[in-house]
Design an enzyme around this catalytic site. Structure first.
Site, PDB file in Angstrom:
ATOM      1  N   MET A 106      -4.739  15.220  -8.670  1.00 26.54           N
ATOM      2  CA  MET A 106      -5.239  14.985  -7.321  1.00 26.54           C
ATOM      3  C   MET A 106      -6.663  15.493  -7.197  1.00 26.54           C
ATOM      4  O   MET A 106      -6.957  16.618  -7.577  1.00 26.54           O
ATOM      5  CB  MET A 106      -4.334  15.702  -6.320  1.00 26.54           C
ATOM      6  CG  MET A 106      -4.719  15.466  -4.889  1.00 26.54           C
ATOM      7  SD  MET A 106      -3.499  16.208  -3.792  1.00 26.54           S
ATOM      8  CE  MET A 106      -3.506  14.997  -2.489  1.00 26.54           C
ATOM      9  N   CYS A 107      -7.531  14.643  -6.661  1.00 28.52           N
ATOM     10  CA  CYS A 107      -8.908  15.049  -6.404  1.00 28.52           C
ATOM     11  C   CYS A 107      -8.942  15.638  -5.001  1.00 28.52           C
ATOM     12  O   CYS A 107      -8.841  14.930  -4.014  1.00 28.52           O
ATOM     13  CB  CYS A 107      -9.842  13.844  -6.512  1.00 28.52           C
ATOM     14  SG  CYS A 107     -11.557  14.302  -6.319  1.00 28.52           S
ATOM     15  N   LEU A 108      -9.040  16.945  -4.941  1.00 27.50           N
ATOM     16  CA  LEU A 108      -8.982  17.671  -3.679  1.00 27.50           C
ATOM     17  C   LEU A 108     -10.138  18.656  -3.653  1.00 27.50           C
ATOM     18  O   LEU A 108     -10.217  19.538  -4.513  1.00 27.50           O
ATOM     19  CB  LEU A 108      -7.630  18.401  -3.609  1.00 27.50           C
ATOM     20  CG  LEU A 108      -7.128  18.916  -2.289  1.00 27.50           C
ATOM     21  CD1 LEU A 108      -6.961  17.779  -1.287  1.00 27.50           C
ATOM     22  CD2 LEU A 108      -5.798  19.617  -2.481  1.00 27.50           C
TER      23      LEU A 108
END
Length: 156
Positions: free
Chosen positions: A89-91
């Site tokens: 996940m790109c967070l």
């Protein structure tokens, strides 16, 4: 390392007592505080509503000085989650340059769930899904709902 484990145990106790909405967190193995099993419900009013997603939160031994890693174990059609078996996940909060030792795991989980409600196509890891999200929202939502039924249905 003992300080790291104390901090993690304290945060787990806080999350257990005051769970972020739509999220359940447990240790994968009671003897390992560095790996958490997360169950996240798809937010209402999102294409992920009705879905239940399994995530794995892995904390580094030098937590809180380094950010945790969060990955989807349930396949999800989302511009900010890799569409492979890694489910990364790109967070923003988890990026090394944005992480602060004062950040808490509960904030990471709240931010991750809010990203389900409001994807960020400008910080996408899946550019084709991000383009579809921007240019053909109806089709994006149709495919996302289809994936929820196929991979994240509570009955599955």
């Amino acid at each position: 390392m003992a300080g790291s484990q104390r901090r993690i145990a304290k945060e787990l106790a806080e999350i257990t007592k005051d769970t972020p909405e739509g999220v359940t967190a447990n240790l994968v193995d009671e003897s390992d505080v560095y790996r958490w099993s997360i169950l996240m419900e798809g937010p209402e009013d999102s294409p992920y509503a009705g879905g239940q997603f399994k995530l794995l939160l892995t904390l580094p031994v030098d937590y809180p000085f380094k950010p945790p890693a969060l990955k989807f174990e349930t396949k999800i059609y989302h511009p900010n989650v890799t569409n492979d078996d890694k489910g990364a996940m790109c967070l923003g909060i988890l990026k090394s340059e944005e992480w602060k030792p004062s950040s808490k795991i509960s904030a990471v989980l709240r931010t991750a769930r809010s990203l389900l409600a409001e994807p960020n196509p400008d910080d996408a890891v899946e550019t084709s899904i991000a383009e579809q999200f921007k240019n053909d929202r109806k089709e994006f939502e149709r495919v996302a709902k289809e994936w929820v039924t196929r991979y994240a249905s509570k009955r599955a």
